[in-house]
Design a protein around this motif. Structure first.
Motif, short mmCIF file in Angstrom:
data_model
loop_
_atom_site.label_atom_id
_atom_site.label_comp_id
_atom_site.label_asym_id
_atom_site.label_seq_id
_atom_site.Cartn_x
_atom_site.Cartn_y
_atom_site.Cartn_z
N VAL A 25 0.87 -1.16 0.00
CA VAL A 25 0.00 0.00 0.00
C VAL A 25 0.91 1.21 0.00
O VAL A 25 1.95 1.23 0.67
CB VAL A 25 -0.95 0.01 1.22
N PRO B 51 -6.73 -5.02 -3.76
CA PRO B 51 -6.01 -3.89 -3.16
C PRO B 51 -5.70 -2.76 -4.12
O PRO B 51 -5.95 -1.59 -3.80
CB PRO B 51 -4.73 -4.55 -2.62
N ASP B 52 -5.16 -3.06 -5.29
CA ASP B 52 -4.81 -1.99 -6.23
C ASP B 52 -6.04 -1.23 -6.70
O ASP B 52 -6.01 -0.01 -6.85
CB ASP B 52 -4.05 -2.56 -7.43
N GLU C 228 -7.24 1.09 -3.87
CA GLU C 228 -6.36 2.25 -3.71
C GLU C 228 -6.54 3.24 -4.85
O GLU C 228 -6.59 4.46 -4.64
CB GLU C 228 -4.91 1.79 -3.61
N GLY D 208 -10.82 -2.69 4.11
CA GLY D 208 -9.73 -3.39 3.46
C GLY D 208 -8.52 -2.48 3.28
O GLY D 208 -7.38 -2.86 3.57
N LEU D 209 -8.78 -1.27 2.80
CA LEU D 209 -7.70 -0.29 2.65
C LEU D 209 -7.09 0.06 4.00
O LEU D 209 -5.86 0.09 4.16
CB LEU D 209 -8.24 0.97 1.97
N ARG E 285 -4.76 -2.61 5.36
CA ARG E 285 -3.44 -2.64 4.72
C ARG E 285 -2.58 -1.45 5.17
O ARG E 285 -1.37 -1.58 5.34
CB ARG E 285 -3.60 -2.67 3.20
N GLU F 25 -9.25 -12.92 3.07
CA GLU F 25 -9.73 -12.09 1.96
C GLU F 25 -10.81 -12.80 1.16
O GLU F 25 -11.76 -12.16 0.69
CB GLU F 25 -8.55 -11.72 1.05
#
Length: 381
Positions: A113, A163-164, A167, A184-185, A188, A293
């Motif tokens: 992250v 994740p990507d 973000e 979730g963000l 991380r 996850e």
């Protein structure tokens, strides 16, 4: 479930791992699977004796079971670091241990992250450390800077919680999201700072009539351990989002900048309640064990795609500051101030578009207009 800073990847074949736990039977199962992966795995159910029996210089990773959270685990880590300052540790949970050990060795967990853009997004400057003060500050800033919304569901785009993708959307795209994206963000981010974080699931009880059948686990929350104290962390619960972490080791009421909450034991988990209208009302029922996850992928699909999901029928947006809670349900706009004042307003389509941009600070797009007009028509007047 938090690994140390990533290094170059290690081949699983021949990687050296020490596993510490409390149960011989569980260790046998975990070590058997690790060995099948080609990992040179050893372990003991007498962890207090491990620093004397095992040389930390001989291992690529030392994994500690969930029963070693807190002072016992910290003491063991300190003793091992005396022999090998660079040894990597993994706090894990038996059902996830083999997966997490393998991915930690391959340096794919936790996901990367980019902290700097995230901290800029929430207006946080300066260095961060895994302290309670940092946790509280980030928790307060996040729901102020990043709104709760599920507009992509109404636009039939689905919600990608990779994740990507999260973000890109919430940080770089300056959009909002719902619980799986927010928490979730945040998970991380906290892991990257150095916190020990576990994902939890919850059955939402908020606004459910008494006697309503229990709902599926469709909400994500977090448990963060700081100085041996577990805290409930949740930056993704819409108009009732927490503005500060709540201790999970007490049933005493806990005041926030808005409402007062409490957590009580409830079956295998806990029940979060809010004091409102002179009574304790249920918010959600927390699972007792951590989630992976993949568990959230299933719940996210249900929340975004199932025809019974209320996110598919209604425009719901929220932003919470220390001064007020701002919520939008279709065209019904409400501001609940922390001093008890309330402002309510019914908006037409132009008004909805205005508050989305001004109050919720969203980058309104031209192709949102049909969705906004539908929301205005759905509003009871």
């Amino acid at each position: 479930m938090n690994t140390a800073v990533k290094e170059d990847s290690i081949s699983l074949n021949g990687a050296r791992v020490l596993v510490l736990g409390r149960s011989e039977a569980v260790l046998e199962a975990v070590l058997g699977e690790l060995t099948a992966l080609g990992i040179d795995a050893q372990g003991t159910a007498e962890p207090e004796k491990a620093p004397e029996r095992y040389d930390a210089r001989n291992y690529d990773l030392i994994a500690l079971g969930r029963g070693l959270l807190g002072e016992a685990g910290q003491s063991l880590k300190a003793q091992f670091r005396e022999r090998n300052a660079d040894v990597r540790f993994l706090d894990t949970y038996a059902p996830f241990a083999v997966y997490e050990i393998a991915t930690a060795l391959e340096c794919s967990y936790p996901p990367n992250v980019d902290l700097e853009p995230y901290l800029a997004r929430i207006g946080r400057e300066g260095p961060v450390a895994p302290t309670l003060e940092t946790l509280k500050e980030l928790h307060e800033r996040h729901p102020d800077a990043i709104p709760f919304e599920a507009i992509d569901v109404l636009l039939e785009r689905g919600v990608n919680i990779a994740p990507d993708a999260v973000e890109d959307k919430l940080v770089h795209g300056r959009r909002g999201g719902y619980c799986f994206e927010h928490n979730g963000l945040f998970k991380r981010v906290l892991e990257a700072i150095g916190f020990h974080v576990e994902g939890l699931s919850a059955r939402v009880r908020w606004n459910a009539a008494p006697g309503t059948a229990p709902q599926p686990y469709s909400h994500m929350a977090l448990r963060v351990v700081v100085d041996n104290v577990p805290w409930l962390v949740d930056v993704g619960f819409g108009g009732c989002v927490l503005t500060t972490p709540l201790r999970m080791d007490t049933i005493e009421p806990q005041a926030t900048s808005h409402e007062t909450f409490r957590l009580i034991p409830f079956g295998p988990g806990m029940l979060l309640q809010m004091w409102i209208d002179e009574q304790w009302k249920p918010v959600y029922e927390l699972s007792g064990e951590p989630r992976l996850e993949g568990d959230y992928e299933v719940a996210n699909w249900y929340t975004a795609e199932h025809p019974d999901s209320h996110f598919r029928r209604n425009l719901m947006v929220a932003r919470t500051t220390t001064e007020a809670r701002y919520t939008l349900l279709n065209g019904r706009y409400t501001v609940r101030y922390s001093d008890g004042r309330t402002h309510r307003e019914v908006l037409e389509a132009d008004g909805i578009e205005r508050v989305l941009a001004d109050t919720f600070q969203l980058p309104v797009q031209p192709d949102w207009r049909p969705m906004i007009e539908r929301a205005a028509l759905l509003t009871e007047r």
